[in-house]
Design an enzyme around this catalytic site. Sequence first.
Site, mmCIF file in Angstrom:
data_model
loop_
_atom_site.group_PDB
_atom_site.id
_atom_site.type_symbol
_atom_site.label_atom_id
_atom_site.label_comp_id
_atom_site.label_asym_id
_atom_site.label_seq_id
_atom_site.Cartn_x
_atom_site.Cartn_y
_atom_site.Cartn_z
ATOM 1 N N LEU A 53 -3.469 54.525 53.014
ATOM 2 C CA LEU A 53 -3.991 54.917 51.694
ATOM 3 C C LEU A 53 -5.511 54.981 51.706
ATOM 4 C CD1 LEU A 53 -1.784 52.816 49.245
ATOM 5 C CD2 LEU A 53 -1.836 55.295 49.448
ATOM 6 N N GLY A 56 -11.069 49.834 52.844
ATOM 7 C CA GLY A 56 -12.131 49.261 52.032
ATOM 8 C C GLY A 56 -13.014 48.397 52.914
ATOM 9 N N GLY A 59 -10.593 45.625 54.569
ATOM 10 C CA GLY A 59 -9.244 45.868 55.061
ATOM 11 C C GLY A 59 -8.796 47.279 54.813
ATOM 12 N N ALA A 60 -7.552 47.503 55.224
ATOM 13 C CA ALA A 60 -6.970 48.828 55.021
ATOM 14 C C ALA A 60 -5.777 48.665 54.094
ATOM 15 C CB ALA A 60 -6.528 49.392 56.364
ATOM 16 N N ALA A 61 -5.483 49.715 53.353
ATOM 17 C CA ALA A 61 -4.317 49.688 52.464
ATOM 18 C C ALA A 61 -3.343 50.760 52.927
ATOM 19 C CB ALA A 61 -4.760 49.933 51.029
ATOM 20 N N LYS A 78 -1.631 45.587 52.205
ATOM 21 C CA LYS A 78 -3.067 45.513 52.510
ATOM 22 C C LYS A 78 -3.254 44.606 53.702
ATOM 23 C CE LYS A 78 -6.070 46.178 48.847
ATOM 24 N NZ LYS A 78 -6.921 45.560 47.835
ATOM 25 N N ASP A 188 -15.810 42.961 40.857
ATOM 26 C CA ASP A 188 -16.009 44.222 41.587
ATOM 27 C C ASP A 188 -15.404 45.387 40.803
ATOM 28 O OD1 ASP A 188 -16.943 45.825 43.605
ATOM 29 O OD2 ASP A 188 -15.247 45.473 44.949
HETATM 30 N N1 ATP Z 1 -1.732 48.746 44.298
HETATM 31 C C1 ATP Z 1 -2.152 49.943 44.680
HETATM 32 N N2 ATP Z 1 -1.426 51.044 44.375
HETATM 33 C C2 ATP Z 1 -1.853 52.277 44.768
HETATM 34 N N3 ATP Z 1 -2.972 52.503 45.471
HETATM 35 C C3 ATP Z 1 -3.734 51.437 45.800
HETATM 36 C C4 ATP Z 1 -3.369 50.109 45.441
HETATM 37 N N4 ATP Z 1 -4.307 49.254 45.914
HETATM 38 C C5 ATP Z 1 -5.219 50.017 46.544
HETATM 39 N N5 ATP Z 1 -4.893 51.333 46.478
HETATM 40 C C6 ATP Z 1 -5.647 52.457 47.033
HETATM 41 O O1 ATP Z 1 -5.868 52.212 48.407
HETATM 42 C C7 ATP Z 1 -7.185 52.620 48.786
HETATM 43 C C8 ATP Z 1 -7.869 51.465 49.516
HETATM 44 O O2 ATP Z 1 -7.972 50.357 48.639
HETATM 45 P P1 ATP Z 1 -8.756 49.042 49.002
HETATM 46 O O3 ATP Z 1 -8.628 48.106 47.858
HETATM 47 O O4 ATP Z 1 -8.335 48.568 50.348
HETATM 48 O O5 ATP Z 1 -10.247 49.507 49.166
HETATM 49 P P2 ATP Z 1 -11.303 50.137 48.121
HETATM 50 O O6 ATP Z 1 -11.039 49.624 46.755
HETATM 51 O O7 ATP Z 1 -11.286 51.628 48.299
HETATM 52 O O8 ATP Z 1 -12.662 49.603 48.694
HETATM 53 P P3 ATP Z 1 -13.343 48.156 48.509
HETATM 54 O O9 ATP Z 1 -12.344 47.120 48.940
HETATM 55 O O10 ATP Z 1 -14.522 48.235 49.408
HETATM 56 O O11 ATP Z 1 -13.674 48.047 47.053
HETATM 57 C C9 ATP Z 1 -7.890 53.065 47.536
HETATM 58 O O12 ATP Z 1 -7.874 54.477 47.473
HETATM 59 C C10 ATP Z 1 -7.045 52.516 46.410
HETATM 60 O O13 ATP Z 1 -7.071 53.406 45.303
#
Ligand code: ATP
Length: 447
Positions: A53, A56, A59-61, A78, A188
């Site tokens: 997805l 960040g 980590g990676a999602a 995550k 955040d």
């Molecule tokens: N519960 C969720 N459902 C759907 N998409 C999600 C969910 N959690 C995260 N994402 C998506 O996954 C991606 C990565 O999310 P992540 O929280 O790992 O990093 P980020 O928010 O992009 O960066 P950072 O952690 O630096 O703020 C983003 O595009 C986010 O919209």
Amino acid sequence: MEVYCTRPHCPRPQNHFADLDDITTLKTTQQKFCLTCGMPLILDGRYVTINLLGRGGFGAAFLARDRRIPGMRSCVVKQFQPAGDFTPTQLQLAQQLFEREAEVLAQIGNEHEQIPDLFAFFPVTVPSLQLGQEDQFFYLVQEYIDGQNLEEELIQKGRFSEQQVLHVLQEILNVLKFVHDRNILHRDIKPSNIMRRRDGKLFLLDFGAVKQVTNASSGRSGSSTGIYSIGFAPPEQMAGGQVYPSTDLYALAVTILTLLTGQEATQLFDAHSNQWQWRMHVTVNPRLANILDKMLLSAANQRFQSADQVLKVLSHQLIPPTLLPQTKQPQPSFSPWELLSGAAFSGFEGALIAIALFSLFKPPIIPLVVSVLILGILIFAQTRRWIEKFSLLIISGITFALVLFMPFLRRGIGVEEVIILVVMGCLLTVAVTAVFRLVYKLLYLIF
Ligand SMILES: Nc1ncnc2c1ncn2[C@@H]1O[C@H](COP(=O)(O)OP(=O)(O)OP(=O)(O)O)[C@@H](O)[C@H]1O
């Protein structure tokens, strides 16, 4: 079935397993390993990652399916995977934050429908790519929100309208009220951490930087861990000092500004004057603008102190008219079209009456007073709707014909001059009325 390898830097993370297309095999198979790096792909015996997805800061999602739930429920896996050069202390802190996200989601995720539910949190130890070593990864599994985050929405659809940001503001303030009431700060808040599900519901994501307030009763809030997003974090957070509920309110206000203006947060802040310069980019209700400015004050103690305070001010000052009970809705007596056509009639009629009276009476004071009087009566009759629409046309048509065909009513004035005078009368009253209407509307908005 496509399965995505979660090992950081795996050269070919996409794997295809034809046998997993069969649901019985998928549910019963013991394990599958990445065809390139040998990483186990079925996490905790149940989560099958199918897509990345995003990545960040920590980590990676991944989008995943839970093979233990009937229907293979979608979820987000995550992985704790800090990018960049970190000192051991920073790494330890980052891991703590990741674990804290799990703790917080476990505490509040299942209680509030706009915070993703936590499904699982577990470590996985695997043989490293370097011979003889082991790697440990931490995974957090949470509810998948099928939709778009507001950063993506801004890029795709452009700037938000005032009504749209008002909705985001109210929704996230309600979530923050719930979170702050449990002595938790998000720390955040930004557009990419607010997600809009396909059905329109907004969710607050990414509790990785949350700080549990440990000593709220003594008035002290949590100290900053230095995890924040540049542009959205207020001075106290940037300085690594104490953080407060108003720290989240500041970041929420910056979020709203970026959505409203379509500008980067850093572009809206003028470091020279140490002030937010956003009003030149967009015009909104001055009350909303003042609320946002108060949320954005540099001194934490001068901002609103709670989400609830902002919600109260918003509901007192900015309830959209559509939400007001029908009986309280101020109904405008006249549409703009009615107002301007009424003004045109008054100007036209006023000019004709003045021409006729000035032709009939010598000393100018009499025709002046009588003209103003008749005009006043005509305007009053319009405000009471005694004369409107066709009657306006009939009256003006008769007066025009009288002045045109009875030369003693336009002594010394030609037909063309009469027409020029009445058209000028029309335009002048329409212009004056339009300006008054504008001033009235502005005063109404301000006060
Ligand atoms: N519960 C969720 N459902 C759907 N998409 C999600 C969910 N959690 C995260 N994402 C998506 O996954 C991606 C990565 O999310 P992540 O929280 O790992 O990093 P980020 O928010 O992009 O960066 P950072 O952690 O630096 O703020 C983003 O595009 C986010 O919209």
